[in-house]
Design a protein around this motif. Structure first.
Motif, PDB file in Angstrom:
ATOM      1  N   LYS A  50      63.136  33.748  26.915  1.00  0.00           N
ATOM      2  CA  LYS A  50      62.967  35.174  27.208  1.00  0.00           C
ATOM      3  C   LYS A  50      61.541  35.413  27.681  1.00  0.00           C
ATOM      4  N   GLY A  51      61.364  36.531  28.366  1.00  0.00           N
ATOM      5  CA  GLY A  51      60.016  36.861  28.815  1.00  0.00           C
ATOM      6  C   GLY A  51      59.821  36.657  30.299  1.00  0.00           C
ATOM      7  N   VAL A  52      58.656  36.059  30.666  1.00  0.00           N
ATOM      8  CA  VAL A  52      58.230  36.012  32.071  1.00  0.00           C
ATOM      9  C   VAL A  52      57.723  34.616  32.416  1.00  0.00           C
ATOM     10  N   ILE A  53      58.008  34.201  33.633  1.00  0.00           N
ATOM     11  CA  ILE A  53      57.414  32.985  34.212  1.00  0.00           C
ATOM     12  C   ILE A  53      56.636  33.423  35.451  1.00  0.00           C
ATOM     13  N   THR A  54      55.357  33.023  35.527  1.00  0.00           N
ATOM     14  CA  THR A  54      54.499  33.467  36.634  1.00  0.00           C
ATOM     15  C   THR A  54      53.893  32.267  37.340  1.00  0.00           C
ATOM     16  N   LEU A  55      54.049  32.223  38.656  1.00  0.00           N
ATOM     17  CA  LEU A  55      53.386  31.226  39.506  1.00  0.00           C
ATOM     18  C   LEU A  55      52.246  31.931  40.230  1.00  0.00           C
ATOM     19  N   ALA A  56      50.998  31.493  39.960  1.00  0.00           N
ATOM     20  CA  ALA A  56      49.813  32.161  40.531  1.00  0.00           C
ATOM     21  C   ALA A  56      49.021  31.185  41.383  1.00  0.00           C
ATOM     22  N   VAL A  57      48.488  31.681  42.506  1.00  0.00           N
ATOM     23  CA  VAL A  57      47.699  30.867  43.441  1.00  0.00           C
ATOM     24  C   VAL A  57      46.395  31.588  43.720  1.00  0.00           C
ATOM     25  N   THR A  58      45.271  30.834  43.695  1.00  0.00           N
ATOM     26  CA  THR A  58      43.969  31.409  44.019  1.00  0.00           C
ATOM     27  C   THR A  58      43.079  30.313  44.586  1.00  0.00           C
ATOM     28  N   GLU A  59      41.907  30.701  45.068  1.00  0.00           N
ATOM     29  CA  GLU A  59      40.920  29.724  45.561  1.00  0.00           C
ATOM     30  C   GLU A  59      39.819  29.621  44.534  1.00  0.00           C
ATOM     31  N   TYR A  60      39.500  28.390  44.111  1.00  0.00           N
ATOM     32  CA  TYR A  60      38.451  28.161  43.126  1.00  0.00           C
ATOM     33  C   TYR A  60      37.509  27.095  43.662  1.00  0.00           C
ATOM     34  N   GLU A  61      36.268  27.523  43.944  1.00  0.00           N
ATOM     35  CA  GLU A  61      35.265  26.645  44.542  1.00  0.00           C
ATOM     36  C   GLU A  61      35.845  26.015  45.805  1.00  0.00           C
ATOM     37  N   ASP A  62      35.977  24.688  45.884  1.00  0.00           N
ATOM     38  CA  ASP A  62      36.503  24.045  47.094  1.00  0.00           C
ATOM     39  C   ASP A  62      37.932  23.570  46.888  1.00  0.00           C
ATOM     40  N   CYS A  63      38.669  24.266  46.004  1.00  0.00           N
ATOM     41  CA  CYS A  63      40.044  23.863  45.704  1.00  0.00           C
ATOM     42  C   CYS A  63      40.983  25.073  45.790  1.00  0.00           C
ATOM     43  N   VAL A  64      42.260  24.762  45.964  1.00  0.00           N
ATOM     44  CA  VAL A  64      43.312  25.758  45.766  1.00  0.00           C
ATOM     45  C   VAL A  64      43.842  25.548  44.348  1.00  0.00           C
ATOM     46  N   ARG A  65      43.700  26.584  43.500  1.00  0.00           N
ATOM     47  CA  ARG A  65      44.115  26.486  42.100  1.00  0.00           C
ATOM     48  C   ARG A  65      45.475  27.156  41.924  1.00  0.00           C
ATOM     49  N   THR A  66      46.412  26.452  41.323  1.00  0.00           N
ATOM     50  CA  THR A  66      47.760  26.958  41.079  1.00  0.00           C
ATOM     51  C   THR A  66      48.061  26.851  39.592  1.00  0.00           C
ATOM     52  N   SER A  67      48.684  27.897  39.028  1.00  0.00           N
ATOM     53  CA  SER A  67      49.059  27.871  37.617  1.00  0.00           C
ATOM     54  C   SER A  67      50.495  28.331  37.455  1.00  0.00           C
ATOM     55  N   VAL A  68      51.193  27.714  36.497  1.00  0.00           N
ATOM     56  CA  VAL A  68      52.549  28.114  36.123  1.00  0.00           C
ATOM     57  C   VAL A  68      52.507  28.516  34.653  1.00  0.00           C
ATOM     58  N   THR A  69      52.732  29.805  34.387  1.00  0.00           N
ATOM     59  CA  THR A  69      52.610  30.363  33.043  1.00  0.00           C
ATOM     60  C   THR A  69      53.970  30.869  32.584  1.00  0.00           C
TER      61      THR A  69
END
Length: 595
Positions: free
Chosen positions: A506-525
């Protein structure tokens, strides 16, 4: 009813405040980046327009440091273009305003700006005094922060004056600073390495060299001068290697180092030739630079030649025999010393090789144990679905055993599920074997991280359990494109999202994308069951128990780790997140057209 309306209004105001705060933070980042780009250009009006906008936004949101730093950058802009009066005027404005606002950071920026302006004027006395005041002020009001940037400027001034004692003092002060930046630490160590080389202190030089190389590997700083490695090889007698490394030096430094090497090798003719070349490049007759080793070698070679010729002339007849005996004794002593030293080095080398062999032996034993554990786990995972397949098949094949239609369908369904599990396990074994056998992946596809992530979310959303929602978030524009391997990126996201779907009831699944320094940062929460703290260090290992009789069915997270490694990034479990599970990975940015 009135209370409910008030709560709704309060919630609306809170959400609006959060939106405004997020917008302002993005403005600060964007304006700061634009200001730093313009500071090195001739676009004065544009620079002032952007920096003033940045100041206004920072005042509104209370970002004191960025506000005064942007103001100080205006003074730096003027001083680098020799508008010293304007730069001093801006520094005075900063100081007055900071005093009115009782801002310690503003007062520090005013001090630092005045020091930089004096340095641009080449008024080294005034610059030195100003930087000292800035250091003392920062130590007083910001004791937990490094004053390395100001101390580095003081070290440069000392080096310019050829004040070796002061230069070493400031270098040591930089290393003693709390939380000193790697670039400042690298510059200070470089200065100390020069002193150790000139003093021929091999132990001290090796110690500094090792720290510099660790900095180069861990932080990727650009403070490791090529001459550091050349000096290292010279001190250790590796002259051929040192000569090869000299190819990376500038012409003057190359000639300077080559002269030292040839002298130490006993080839004084070549040493003189290199010294002449060095002096020609620098348009100088006498080489004097911070106790330079080449100068001392040059003088020493001349003195030794004159003494030798004089003694040979004076004692050619009467003392020829005694001199030959004396020279023979010296040669024997040198040979004996060299033999002892070589023997000492050989013993050390053997000790290192022995330690290396022990380490490799332990690694091999560990790898063997891991292989056995992996085979055991695979066997258990295959046996678990095979047992019901075998048992249910026997039931279905027994003619005397009558089954109802519903029972027969149920057994068929169980056999089918077990078969799917085996098939998936075999597919994942093939997949992890494929990625672990690779040394790299071709970056042969240009794509938008937003488009890929949005597509993966749309594909996986129907697989969520009832009541579970799946979202996609990004602060990157849709036209933001990178060069990557599409198949690997898709496989990576599929495994992470499947893992989240599997353990989120139950609840939420979130896929987030951002730029961090010289990388593309992706998180799955997700807001799922989470992972017990004592098991978190093993999440990327295969078939590890998670508690409550749960296991990581399959190799999904192990495959994710193998893919991220091939892409040159890193993946980790965010242990600070406690409402479920969050996996994060960084992948270096490869813009279109890059190799």
């Amino acid at each position: 009813m009135k209370r409910i309306i008030n709560l709704i209004l309060l919630a609306f105001v809170s959400l609006n405040s959060l939106a405004v705060s997020s917008y302002n933070e993005k403005d600060v980042k964007r304006l700061r980046a634009e200001m730093l780009r313009l500071i090195s250009t001739a676009e004065r009006e544009k620079f002032y327009e952007v920096s003033n906008k940045l100041k206004d936004v920072c005042q509104k949101i209370g970002d004191e440091r960025t506000f005064y730093t942007a103001w100080g950058n205006q003074a730096d802009y003027e001083s680098t273009r020799q508008n010293y009066a304007k730069a001093d005027e801006i520094a005075e404005q900063i100081a007055r305003y900071a005093a009115e606002q009782n801002s310690h950071w503003g007062n520090y920026i005013a001090l630092h700006t005045r020091a930089m302006t004096a340095l641009q004027k080449q008024d080294y006395n005034a610059a030195e005094e100003a930087f000292k005041r800035a250091v003392d002020f920062r130590h007083k009001y910001f004791p937990k922060e490094s004053a390395g940037d100001d101390l580095q400027e003081l070290m440069k001034i000392a080096n310019h004056r050829k004040d070796q004692k002061a230069g070493l003092m400031y270098a040591r002060k930089i290393l003693a600073e709390p939380d000193v930046a790697p670039i400042h630490k690298g510059r200070a160590l470089f200065r100390l390495s020069q002193f150790a080389f000139n003093k021929k202190n091999i132990a001290q030089y090796d110690s500094i060299y090792n720290v510099l190389m660790q900095l180069k590997e861990s932080d990727g700083i650009a403070a490791i001068e090529p001459v550091v490695e050349v000096n290292y090889e010279i001190l250790h007698g590796n002259y051929q290697k040192a000569m090869k490394l000299c190819e990376d030096l500038s012409p003057d430094k190359k000639a300077e180092r080559m002269a030292v090497i040839y002298h130490l090798m006993g080839n004084n003719d070549k040493a003189y030739e290199m010294m002449a070349k060095f002096k020609k490049i620098n348009d100088s007759i006498v080489l004097v630079s911070h106790g330079n080793v080449v100068a001392s070698c040059y003088v020493q070679m001349n003195n030794e030649r004159l003494k030798l010729e004089q003694k040979m002339l004076e004692d050619e007849n009467a003392q020829l025999k005694s001199w030959l005996i004396y020279i023979l004794c010296i040669v024997l002593v040198i040979i004996l010393a060299v033999v002892i030293w070589i023997h000492h080095l050989r013993i050390k080398k053997l000790e290192k090789e022995k330690a290396l062999l022990e380490s490799e032996k332990k690694r091999a034993e560990k790898a063997f144990d891991m292989k056995n554990e992996f085979i055991t786990n695979i066997t258990n995972e295959l046996r678990a679905p095979l047992n019901p397949i075998e048992g249910f098949s026997d039931i279905l094949a027994t003619p005397d055993y009558q089954l109802q239609t519903e029972e027969r369908e149920a057994l068929r369904g169980m056999i089918k599920d077990s078969s799917k599990h085996i098939t998936r396990l075999i597919d994942e074994l093939a997949e992890i074997s494929f990625y672990e056998s690779k040394k790299s992946l071709p970056m042969n596809y240009t794509m938008s991280p937003n488009h890929l992530a949005r597509h993966m979310v749309d594909a996986m959303r129907p697989h969520c359990k009832e009541g579970v929602r799946m979202f996609f978030e990004s602060d990157l524009p849709d036209d933001y494109a990178v060069q990557t391997n599409q198949e690997a990126m898709e496989a990576l996201l599929i495994h992470l999202l499947e893992n989240a779907v599997k353990y989120t009831d139950k609840g939420v699944i979130t896929l987030a994308v951002t730029e961090y320094e010289d990388c593309v940062r992706t998180s799955v929460t997700d807001t799922g069951r989470g992972i017990p703290p004592e098991r978190r260090e093993h999440v990327f290992e295969t078939f590890r128990e998670l508690g409550d009789n749960q296991k990581l069915q399959g190799l999904g997270l192990s495959i994710c780790q193998a893919i991220v490694k091939l892409l040159g990034g890193k993946i980790w479990l965010d242990e600070s997140y406690t409402d479920g599970t969050r996996f994060v990975y960084d992948v270096p940015i490869h813009k279109s057209g890059e190799a």
